[in-house]
Design a protein around this motif. Sequence first.
Motif, PDB file in Angstrom:
ATOM      1  N   GLY A 190       0.800  -1.220   0.000  1.00 22.47           N
ATOM      2  CA  GLY A 190       0.000   0.000   0.000  1.00 22.47           C
ATOM      3  C   GLY A 190       0.831   1.268   0.000  1.00 22.47           C
ATOM      4  N   VAL A 191       0.384   2.255   0.794  1.00 19.59           N
ATOM      5  CA  VAL A 191       1.030   3.564   0.812  1.00 19.59           C
ATOM      6  C   VAL A 191       2.475   3.480   1.277  1.00 19.59           C
TER       7      VAL A 191
ATOM      8  N   TYR B 273      12.451   4.097 -15.280  1.00 17.61           N
ATOM      9  CA  TYR B 273      11.753   3.656 -14.072  1.00 17.61           C
ATOM     10  C   TYR B 273      10.239   3.725 -14.229  1.00 17.61           C
ATOM     11  N   GLY B 274       9.789   3.540 -15.470  1.00 19.24           N
ATOM     12  CA  GLY B 274       8.347   3.570 -15.737  1.00 19.24           C
ATOM     13  C   GLY B 274       7.596   2.508 -14.958  1.00 19.24           C
ATOM     14  N   ASP B 275       8.213   1.325 -14.806  1.00 19.22           N
ATOM     15  CA  ASP B 275       7.555   0.261 -14.040  1.00 19.22           C
ATOM     16  C   ASP B 275       7.404   0.647 -12.576  1.00 19.22           C
ATOM     17  N   THR B 276       8.388   1.365 -12.043  1.00 18.83           N
ATOM     18  CA  THR B 276       8.318   1.832 -10.656  1.00 18.83           C
ATOM     19  C   THR B 276       7.199   2.856 -10.487  1.00 18.83           C
ATOM     20  N   ILE B 277       7.076   3.747 -11.447  1.00 18.58           N
ATOM     21  CA  ILE B 277       6.011   4.758 -11.394  1.00 18.58           C
ATOM     22  C   ILE B 277       4.634   4.090 -11.397  1.00 18.58           C
ATOM     23  N   GLU B 278       4.463   3.080 -12.248  1.00 17.96           N
ATOM     24  CA  GLU B 278       3.186   2.376 -12.303  1.00 17.96           C
ATOM     25  C   GLU B 278       2.902   1.637 -10.997  1.00 17.96           C
ATOM     26  N   THR B 279       3.943   1.108 -10.373  1.00 17.00           N
ATOM     27  CA  THR B 279       3.771   0.424  -9.084  1.00 17.00           C
ATOM     28  C   THR B 279       3.341   1.413  -8.010  1.00 17.00           C
ATOM     29  N   ILE B 280       3.904   2.605  -8.041  1.00 12.33           N
ATOM     30  CA  ILE B 280       3.520   3.649  -7.072  1.00 12.33           C
ATOM     31  C   ILE B 280       2.044   3.989  -7.231  1.00 12.33           C
ATOM     32  N   LYS B 281       1.620   4.166  -8.472  1.00 14.30           N
ATOM     33  CA  LYS B 281       0.215   4.503  -8.729  1.00 14.30           C
ATOM     34  C   LYS B 281      -0.715   3.403  -8.226  1.00 14.30           C
ATOM     35  N   ALA B 282      -0.328   2.156  -8.454  1.00 16.15           N
ATOM     36  CA  ALA B 282      -1.170   1.029  -8.033  1.00 16.15           C
ATOM     37  C   ALA B 282      -1.201   0.891  -6.510  1.00 16.15           C
ATOM     38  N   ALA B 283      -0.057   1.153  -5.865  1.00 21.24           N
ATOM     39  CA  ALA B 283       0.027   0.993  -4.412  1.00 21.24           C
ATOM     40  C   ALA B 283      -0.627   2.146  -3.660  1.00 21.24           C
TER      41      ALA B 283
ATOM     42  N   PRO C 153      -3.507   4.436  -4.728  1.00 15.92           N
ATOM     43  CA  PRO C 153      -4.536   4.930  -5.656  1.00 15.92           C
ATOM     44  C   PRO C 153      -5.129   6.282  -5.260  1.00 15.92           C
ATOM     45  N   GLU C 154      -5.091   6.607  -3.968  1.00 12.90           N
ATOM     46  CA  GLU C 154      -5.617   7.909  -3.512  1.00 12.90           C
ATOM     47  C   GLU C 154      -4.549   8.998  -3.558  1.00 12.90           C
ATOM     48  N   ASP C 155      -3.367   8.646  -3.986  1.00 13.99           N
ATOM     49  CA  ASP C 155      -2.247   9.579  -4.116  1.00 13.99           C
ATOM     50  C   ASP C 155      -1.931  10.304  -2.793  1.00 13.99           C
ATOM     51  N   GLU C 156      -1.857   9.524  -1.728  1.00 13.89           N
ATOM     52  CA  GLU C 156      -1.503  10.106  -0.431  1.00 13.89           C
ATOM     53  C   GLU C 156      -0.076  10.644  -0.427  1.00 13.89           C
ATOM     54  N   THR C 157       0.783  10.082  -1.257  1.00 15.07           N
ATOM     55  CA  THR C 157       2.156  10.578  -1.336  1.00 15.07           C
ATOM     56  C   THR C 157       2.253  11.890  -2.113  1.00 15.07           C
ATOM     57  N   GLY C 158       1.241  12.195  -2.917  1.00 12.82           N
ATOM     58  CA  GLY C 158       1.277  13.389  -3.762  1.00 12.82           C
ATOM     59  C   GLY C 158       2.153  13.219  -4.987  1.00 12.82           C
ATOM     60  N   PHE C 159       2.643  12.006  -5.190  1.00 12.18           N
ATOM     61  CA  PHE C 159       3.583  11.764  -6.284  1.00 12.18           C
ATOM     62  C   PHE C 159       2.917  11.915  -7.646  1.00 12.18           C
ATOM     63  N   VAL C 160       1.738  11.372  -7.804  1.00 19.45           N
ATOM     64  CA  VAL C 160       1.038  11.448  -9.091  1.00 19.45           C
ATOM     65  C   VAL C 160       0.715  12.898  -9.440  1.00 19.45           C
ATOM     66  N   LYS C 161       0.269  13.659  -8.448  1.00 19.07           N
ATOM     67  CA  LYS C 161      -0.020  15.077  -8.684  1.00 19.07           C
ATOM     68  C   LYS C 161       1.242  15.813  -9.111  1.00 19.07           C
TER      69      LYS C 161
END
Length: 321
Positions: free
Chosen positions: A164-165, A189-199, A201-209
């Motif tokens: 998860g988060v 590191y595209g695979d890592t980025i996709e893993t972050i998004k999946a782990a 989904p609510e973007d609590e890390t703010g990474f996707v934003k």
Amino acid sequence: MKIKPILLAAACAATLGQALAGGEGWTHDFAAAKKQAAEEDKSLLIDFTGSDWCGWCIKLNEEVFQHDPFKEGVKDKFVLVELDFLRDKSKLSEETQKQNEELQSEYGIKGFPTILLTDAEGKPFARTGYQQGGPEKYVKHLDELLEARKTRDEAFAKAEKSEGVDKAKALVEALNAMGLEDEMVASFYGDTIETIKAADPEDETGFVKQIEMKQKFGKFESELNNFARARDHEKALAHVDETLASGEFEGEQKQQVALYKGMILAQQQEFDAALKAMDEAKEIAPDSELAGRIEDFKGRISQMQAQVEASKADEKGDSDE
């Protein structure tokens, strides 16, 4: 087995034709270098250079790479790879030239010298270039960059044991530790980025934003560059004003947009308005690194203003005569 003299001469000629600017200890062969790095548990140090035309490349080679303290300092840590973009193409085989061009494209290299540090798989974890101070200081600099790999690998290991988060946070830490350009992170590191998004989904890390905002800012700059190439200052200024009014960007990104406004106004010789725009830009994020450079920008604008006014005064004096 004896080698016929004619074959030995041909082999020597081929070796000389493939001479490395960095000298002994370097290789042109990227595939072989990766294999060696994997076998010896080392990182790759890849030098994208132009050894017969690039001044800073030549300085880096002469001041750092050719000296024993550098060679001794890196021999147990790195496999050294020289990717030379020579103007004298006769010194490199066509195969080597093709390899170098492909790697330049793959890694998105636009300037020389560029020094990439990668793992044995070729995934980059740090990027640098010419540094003053000689071989000892450069080795110390490389040792500091190796810490980025250590932090990356520790964060990846932590992520493997998390869900998860917490997993997403560990992966974000790994990506941030390297300080690489967004394009390079996306490429390797595209695979890592996709893993972050999946782990997360609510973007609590703010990474996707954060990624989305960088993409939007890239689009803004691309459109602004189109106006700049067309020398259409009016449309460029309108584009900046619309962007500022939209409230789309905050913090340092908004500050950068406001700074562009000051630059455009200076190009239009609206110097007072340009200086005001610079002050407004500084107020947006007064403690940022960019804010610390704004006074220098203002100094240049004031200098431009003085030169233009002096030129106008000379023209007026000539016409009065």
